[in-house]
Scaffold this active site. Structure first.
Site, short mmCIF file in Angstrom:
data_model
loop_
_atom_site.label_atom_id
_atom_site.label_comp_id
_atom_site.label_asym_id
_atom_site.label_seq_id
_atom_site.Cartn_x
_atom_site.Cartn_y
_atom_site.Cartn_z
N HIS A 45 -9.89 10.69 7.57
CA HIS A 45 -9.95 9.26 7.86
C HIS A 45 -9.45 8.89 9.09
O HIS A 45 -9.96 8.27 9.74
CB HIS A 45 -9.05 8.70 6.60
CG HIS A 45 -8.78 7.29 6.51
ND1 HIS A 45 -9.64 6.35 6.70
CD2 HIS A 45 -7.69 6.60 6.70
CE1 HIS A 45 -9.28 5.27 6.96
NE2 HIS A 45 -8.10 5.15 6.92
N HIS A 98 -7.98 10.70 3.52
CA HIS A 98 -7.92 9.38 2.79
C HIS A 98 -8.14 9.89 1.42
O HIS A 98 -9.09 10.49 1.02
CB HIS A 98 -8.67 8.10 3.25
CG HIS A 98 -8.32 6.87 2.36
ND1 HIS A 98 -8.37 6.64 1.20
CD2 HIS A 98 -7.62 5.88 2.98
CE1 HIS A 98 -7.95 5.51 0.97
NE2 HIS A 98 -7.56 5.03 1.91
N ARG A 140 -0.13 9.17 9.15
CA ARG A 140 0.02 7.72 9.12
C ARG A 140 0.39 7.14 7.97
O ARG A 140 -0.30 7.20 6.99
CB ARG A 140 -1.36 7.39 9.86
CG ARG A 140 -1.33 5.79 9.92
CD ARG A 140 -2.53 5.41 10.84
NE ARG A 140 -3.67 5.29 10.01
CZ ARG A 140 -4.24 4.61 9.08
NH1 ARG A 140 -3.37 3.58 8.87
NH2 ARG A 140 -5.41 4.85 8.44
N GLU A 183 0.59 -1.03 0.08
CA GLU A 183 -0.07 -0.04 0.03
C GLU A 183 0.95 1.33 -0.14
O GLU A 183 1.98 1.04 0.16
CB GLU A 183 -1.05 -0.05 1.30
CG GLU A 183 -1.82 -1.32 1.10
CD GLU A 183 -2.64 -1.30 2.20
OE1 GLU A 183 -2.83 -0.22 3.22
OE2 GLU A 183 -3.69 -2.25 2.42
N ARG A 210 -0.32 9.10 1.77
CA ARG A 210 -1.75 9.74 1.51
C ARG A 210 -1.74 11.06 1.51
O ARG A 210 -2.85 11.86 0.75
CB ARG A 210 -2.50 9.15 2.80
CG ARG A 210 -2.73 7.74 2.68
CD ARG A 210 -3.59 7.19 3.86
NE ARG A 210 -3.61 5.62 3.70
CZ ARG A 210 -4.24 5.03 4.75
NH1 ARG A 210 -4.63 5.40 5.80
NH2 ARG A 210 -4.54 3.65 4.39
#
Length: 524
Positions: free
Chosen positions: A331, A228, A366, A114, A274
């Site tokens: 998010h 997100h 994060r 990811e 992100r």
């Protein structure tokens, strides 16, 4: 007034709360309170997986560097090191507890990749249902061994003589209950639900931050909200999250004209951190272009991502051409109650875990699939600390609540108005004037706090107002752009020289670790 006693009171029933309960249940009397049900948590909705360096071609030092870089070098290094070092051990423990991680045809655990990860180290369960699979496994282990109170909302923590000694709650029928506890663990999530477009469960209203603040706990990093990049967004509303794992499996971001959104923006392109992807999509949308996630090259999409497929069906999005309309949404909350490596806040007797805490492992942004990992790693450590350093037994000391007046909350704004203010003034892109305007608006409600006369709805609105004020004030005070906090009046902080030093130092760690493994093999 109903008064109950318990050794440990856990507020919240997501992955962090359940993990703490599992590690404590054989030794302590544990009570869990949730204002909804065990299926209503961000953890249960988690589509992504859990990250850990479990393979021989991977190493905790590499996971550390990916985490630090995604966090824009704002991470607490010591706690981040704990996170990535202890991760593999927790994965093994979860497997023993029957969490059904996905396997390849050869029987080995399937690993995905990811955004922000330079290695495939993401474990999934049930495709895009990792969160619910983990929650179900842990819930089945604790059910019958701990007391679980559903549909009961905490109004405030009880702090007496400088120590947290429990909480008072409100039931749906209006009844008030008091819980006296030797230790209290905040595990009720973050604050992304304060925005108009978000990925969170509807029960998330910033409660943990408001509770910790009113109890006098130190808070930090509330300005760092992760947006997100890919919420399924159409018809003017969100239909849920489109996991980053989709891009890890070959999905690419395109404009309505077919141009690659992330081409030339970052070396990892669609798998960039992100904050970068979210801002790039946000800019494209503001320029009048629609953005889509092209999943036509993702093999077995409907089987691999059953939850997202269901969301597409609900939104009446055909997967025939493979184009899913997306937009960024709030998010994850990187900030919260400041804790040490054992989950301890600055208020004795009060602990915080998961998204309710600010361990510092996420920095300013994060890294994908580190949230479930944080939940299990630090909840286990919190439980160990409670067991090794027994807290004061719950006592029936003079009740500080006796003098509380029951009064009406007065006129309050509705939840949607609060969300609109947060989205407009404290969203993906922030301005000093906008933040100042938001602070002034939220200050009108600064003196409002929950009391016995409030309904559960009013308590939620009051928590939203309290937490929102703290977020916009924090965003106004941080005079830089970093990670999830982007201001138009400050350039983005990069700290590349810091990273170069860290890569060199961690390379030494890697070589030392390899040497130790080799020696262990020789003398085995």
């Amino acid at each position: 007034m109903n008064v109950q006693f318990t050794d440990v009171l856990i507020i919240g029933i997501g992955i962090a709360g359940l993990m703490a309960a599992e590690c404590l249940r054989s030794h302590q009397n544990v009570t869990i309170i949730t204002k909804s049900s065990f299926q209503n948590s961000n953890s249960y909705r988690a589509q992504g997986g859990i990250a850990a360096a479990t393979q021989q071609d991977d190493h905790w030092a590499e996971h550390f560097l990916d985490t630090i870089k995604a966090g824009r070098f704002h991470n607490e290094e010591a706690l981040t090191e704990i996170l990535v070092k202890e991760g593999p051990e927790l994965i093994s423990l979860l497997e023993k507890w029957n969490v059904p991680f996905d396997k390849n045809p050869d029987g080995k655990v399937s690993l995905g990749r990811e955004g922000g990860h330079r290695k495939s180290r993401i474990l999934h369960a049930g495709g895009d249902r990792t969160g619910s699979k983990m929650i179900n496994a842990l819930f089945n282990r604790v059910a019958g061994h701990v007391t679980i109170k559903e549909h009961e909302m905490v109004g405030d923590l009880i702090v007496e003589d400088g120590r947290c000694r429990g909480a008072w709650t409100k039931l749906e029928n209006g009844e008030v209950a008091v819980y006296r506890a030797g230790a209290v663990i905040l595990a009720s999530g973050g604050a992304a639900g304060l925005y108009s477009v978000h990925s969170n469960d509807e029960s998330i209203t910033g409660d943990s931050i408001a509770l910790a603040y009113r109890a006098g706990a130190l808070l930090s990093d509330l300005e760092f909200l992760q947006f997100h990049p890919t919420m399924l967004y159409t018809q003017g509303k969100s239909f849920g999250l489109v996991s980053e794992a989709v891009r890890g499996e070959g999905g690419v971001l395109l404009t309505d004209q077919g141009d690659r959104v992330m081409k030339g923006i970052h070396e990892l392109e669609d798998l960039a951190p992100r904050d970068i992807v979210a801002r790039t999509i946000h800019q494209s949308i503001n320029q009048g272009r629609k953005v889509f996630l092209d999943v036509s090259n993702v093999k077995n999409f409907t089987n691999r991502f059953p939850t997202i497929t269901k969301q597409c069906n609900l939104a009446r999005i055909s997967l025939k051409d493979g184009w899913i309309p997306v937009a960024p949404g709030a998010h994850f909350t990187m900030g919260g109650a400041v804790t040490d490596e054992w989950g301890r806040t600055t208020v004795p007797g009060l602990y915080a875990v998961g998204e309710a805490s600010r361990t510092g492992v996420h920095g300013a942004n994060r890294l994908a699939s580190n949230s479930l990992l944080e939940g299990v790693v630090f909840s286990k450590r919190t439980a160990l600390n409670i067991l090794e350093e027994p807290c004061a037994a719950p006592v029936s000391a003079p009740n500080s609540l006796d003098s509380m007046q029951t009064k009406s909350a007065g006129w309050l704004p509705d939840k949607e108005e609060i969300k609109e203010k947060m989205t407009k003034y404290a969203g993906i892109v922030r301005t000093p004037d906008g933040l100042s305007e938001a602070i002034a608006w939220f200050e009108e409600y600064e003196k409002c706090t929950p009391d016995f006369g409030c309904t559960i709805h009013e308590m939620e609105v009051l928590n939203m107002l309290q937490t929102a004020k703290l977020i916009v004030t924090s965003a106004f005070m941080r005079k830089e752009s970093r990670g999830g906090h982007y201001r138009t009046d400050f350039p983005v902080s990069n700290d590349r020289e810091w990273l170069k030093k860290q890569i060199y130092r961690r390379k030494d760690y890697h070589e030392q670790a390899e040497a130790k493994k080799t020696a262990a093999g020789i003398f085995a």
